[in-house]
Design a protein around this motif. Structure first.
Motif, PDB file in Angstrom:
ATOM      1  N   GLU A  65     -22.715  39.473-126.170  1.00  0.00           N
ATOM      2  CA  GLU A  65     -22.448  38.449-126.397  1.00  0.00           C
ATOM      3  C   GLU A  65     -24.240  37.702-126.895  1.00  0.00           C
ATOM      4  O   GLU A  65     -24.851  37.221-125.815  1.00  0.00           O
ATOM      5  N   VAL A  66     -23.666  37.010-128.075  1.00  0.00           N
ATOM      6  CA  VAL A  66     -24.975  35.750-128.806  1.00  0.00           C
ATOM      7  C   VAL A  66     -23.769  34.283-128.708  1.00  0.00           C
ATOM      8  O   VAL A  66     -22.696  34.230-129.276  1.00  0.00           O
ATOM      9  N   PHE A  67     -24.647  33.527-128.312  1.00  0.00           N
ATOM     10  CA  PHE A  67     -24.245  31.901-128.485  1.00  0.00           C
ATOM     11  C   PHE A  67     -24.779  31.161-129.614  1.00  0.00           C
ATOM     12  O   PHE A  67     -26.049  30.954-129.080  1.00  0.00           O
ATOM     13  N   CYS A  68     -24.964  30.375-130.279  1.00  0.00           N
ATOM     14  CA  CYS A  68     -25.440  30.301-131.818  1.00  0.00           C
ATOM     15  C   CYS A  68     -25.271  28.727-131.935  1.00  0.00           C
ATOM     16  O   CYS A  68     -24.741  27.909-131.757  1.00  0.00           O
ATOM     17  N   ILE A  69     -26.817  28.030-131.081  1.00  0.00           N
ATOM     18  CA  ILE A  69     -26.866  26.528-131.922  1.00  0.00           C
ATOM     19  C   ILE A  69     -27.385  26.213-133.093  1.00  0.00           C
ATOM     20  O   ILE A  69     -28.597  26.428-133.589  1.00  0.00           O
ATOM     21  N   PRO A 104     -19.936  32.462-136.208  1.00  0.00           N
ATOM     22  CA  PRO A 104     -19.383  31.869-135.800  1.00  0.00           C
ATOM     23  C   PRO A 104     -20.272  31.699-134.042  1.00  0.00           C
ATOM     24  O   PRO A 104     -21.185  31.994-133.925  1.00  0.00           O
ATOM     25  N   PRO A 105     -19.152  30.439-133.478  1.00  0.00           N
ATOM     26  CA  PRO A 105     -20.060  30.103-132.085  1.00  0.00           C
ATOM     27  C   PRO A 105     -20.376  30.964-131.217  1.00  0.00           C
ATOM     28  O   PRO A 105     -21.730  31.164-130.517  1.00  0.00           O
ATOM     29  N   VAL A 106     -20.467  32.352-131.083  1.00  0.00           N
ATOM     30  CA  VAL A 106     -20.174  33.463-130.308  1.00  0.00           C
ATOM     31  C   VAL A 106     -20.194  34.973-130.686  1.00  0.00           C
ATOM     32  O   VAL A 106     -18.963  34.151-130.923  1.00  0.00           O
ATOM     33  N   PHE A 107     -20.074  35.905-130.958  1.00  0.00           N
ATOM     34  CA  PHE A 107     -20.519  36.682-131.970  1.00  0.00           C
ATOM     35  C   PHE A 107     -21.018  38.307-130.836  1.00  0.00           C
ATOM     36  O   PHE A 107     -22.210  38.278-130.076  1.00  0.00           O
ATOM     37  N   ARG A 108     -20.669  38.712-131.106  1.00  0.00           N
ATOM     38  CA  ARG A 108     -21.591  40.477-130.110  1.00  0.00           C
ATOM     39  C   ARG A 108     -22.087  41.096-130.913  1.00  0.00           C
ATOM     40  O   ARG A 108     -22.285  40.975-131.785  1.00  0.00           O
ATOM     41  N   VAL A 109     -23.559  41.686-130.381  1.00  0.00           N
ATOM     42  CA  VAL A 109     -24.542  41.882-131.825  1.00  0.00           C
ATOM     43  C   VAL A 109     -24.321  43.314-130.758  1.00  0.00           C
ATOM     44  O   VAL A 109     -23.953  44.300-129.900  1.00  0.00           O
ATOM     45  N   SER A 110     -25.031  44.306-131.540  1.00  0.00           N
ATOM     46  CA  SER A 110     -25.169  45.837-131.573  1.00  0.00           C
ATOM     47  C   SER A 110     -26.675  45.800-131.061  1.00  0.00           C
ATOM     48  O   SER A 110     -27.832  45.193-130.868  1.00  0.00           O
ATOM     49  N   GLU A 111     -26.843  47.266-130.213  1.00  0.00           N
ATOM     50  CA  GLU A 111     -27.782  47.447-129.257  1.00  0.00           C
ATOM     51  C   GLU A 111     -29.087  47.173-129.823  1.00  0.00           C
ATOM     52  O   GLU A 111     -30.101  46.784-129.320  1.00  0.00           O
ATOM     53  N   SER A 112     -29.098  47.755-131.293  1.00  0.00           N
ATOM     54  CA  SER A 112     -30.487  47.494-131.392  1.00  0.00           C
ATOM     55  C   SER A 112     -30.602  46.108-132.287  1.00  0.00           C
ATOM     56  O   SER A 112     -31.861  45.791-131.702  1.00  0.00           O
ATOM     57  N   ALA A 113     -29.774  45.149-132.097  1.00  0.00           N
ATOM     58  CA  ALA A 113     -30.174  43.544-132.283  1.00  0.00           C
ATOM     59  C   ALA A 113     -30.290  43.319-131.102  1.00  0.00           C
ATOM     60  O   ALA A 113     -31.940  41.912-131.284  1.00  0.00           O
TER      61      ALA A 113
END
Length: 263
Positions: A65-69, A104-113
């Motif tokens: 997952e990614v968290f976005c600031i 969103p503040p937290v989201f899941r990404v693909s392996e490519s991303a």
């Protein structure tokens, strides 16, 4: 705690301009913040777990997952006490960075991303341009080559509500399905329609409820078909919207039809 950061020269690029990149394997309960950034900063969690605090909410984050600031946002984040996270980050600004406010503040990404956060091949002289290439790849992965127009987001919400009004809808879940920040979606929907998402859900449900009642369904059957497991709550919302209970509304409308037929 291992911290590896590659120092970049600020190229002041117009669209997507990388500012910093790095990676870190944190100790248990390692904490950062409160802090405010003046650029967008994404953290991709490789492994482990942690917690991201923003907008008065706590978000549990785990591997993949990614968290976005976002710029100007007061944030804090900390590693889990048992399974501390390892993450990679990229900070950037530029005109296209505004589109990340829709996420969103937290989201899941693909392996490519996720591979766009690997900067091991960006060592050496002038790493900035290799980072720029990865940043544009990441942007393409997240937005399909270009961010969706705001009006399209609103129409997608309307279409979804009209198709799924009989389900237990929540604005938070709708935003997650669209991979949007709930606050962003709520503000955008109100700006474009003059009503909240919740108000729109209610208007669709009540329109369908009137149709079912005129077809001869009972109040309980109508409530169930319109997404209400609680008949009392349905009657309360119907009366709030129509100024009359569903049973009385049905009786009055059917009487009107009888009178019109006799005439």
């Amino acid at each position: 705690m291992k911290n590896q950061e590659i120092f970049l020269t600020n190229l002041h690029l117009r669209d997507l301009n990388p500012i910093l990149i790095g990676r870190e394997s944190c100790l248990p309960n390692h904490n950062y913040g409160p802090a405010v950034r003046n650029y967008t900063l994404l953290h991709y969690v490789e492994s482990g777990k942690g917690y991201f605090y923003c907008g008065g909410e706590c978000h549990a984050v785990s591997g993949g997952e990614v968290f976005c600031i976002l710029p100007g946002e007061v944030i804090r984040y900390s590693a889990d006490g048992q399974e501390p996270w390892s993450y990679r980050w990229i900070g950037f600004d530029g005109g296209l960075s505004e589109h990340f406010r829709a996420l969103p503040p937290v989201f899941r990404v693909s392996e490519s991303a996720a591979r766009c956060f690997w900067f091991d091949d960006c060592q050496g002289s002038a790493p900035e341009y290799r980072v720029v290439a990865k940043l544009f790849r990441l942007y393409g992965e997240l937005f399909g080559g270009g961010a969706t127009e705001p009006s399209n987001y609103v129409q997608r919400v309307k279409d979804y509500v009209e198709a799924a009004y009989m389900l237990p809808l929540r604005v938070e879940e709708i935003a997650q399905r669209m991979h949007l920040n709930r606050r962003y979606l709520s503000r955008l929907f109100r700006e474009k329609t003059g009503q909240t998402v919740q108000e729109y859900i209610l208007s669709v449900r009540m329109a369908e409820a009137r149709r079912y009642l005129l077809q001869g369904l009972s109040v309980a059957e109508t409530a169930e078909r319109c997404g209400y497991s609680d008949g009392f709550l349905f009657s309360k919302m119907f009366k709030r919207r129509m100024g009359i209970s569903p049973a009385n509304w049905k009786r009055e409308e059917l009487n009107k039809k009888i009178i019109e037929k006799d005439l």
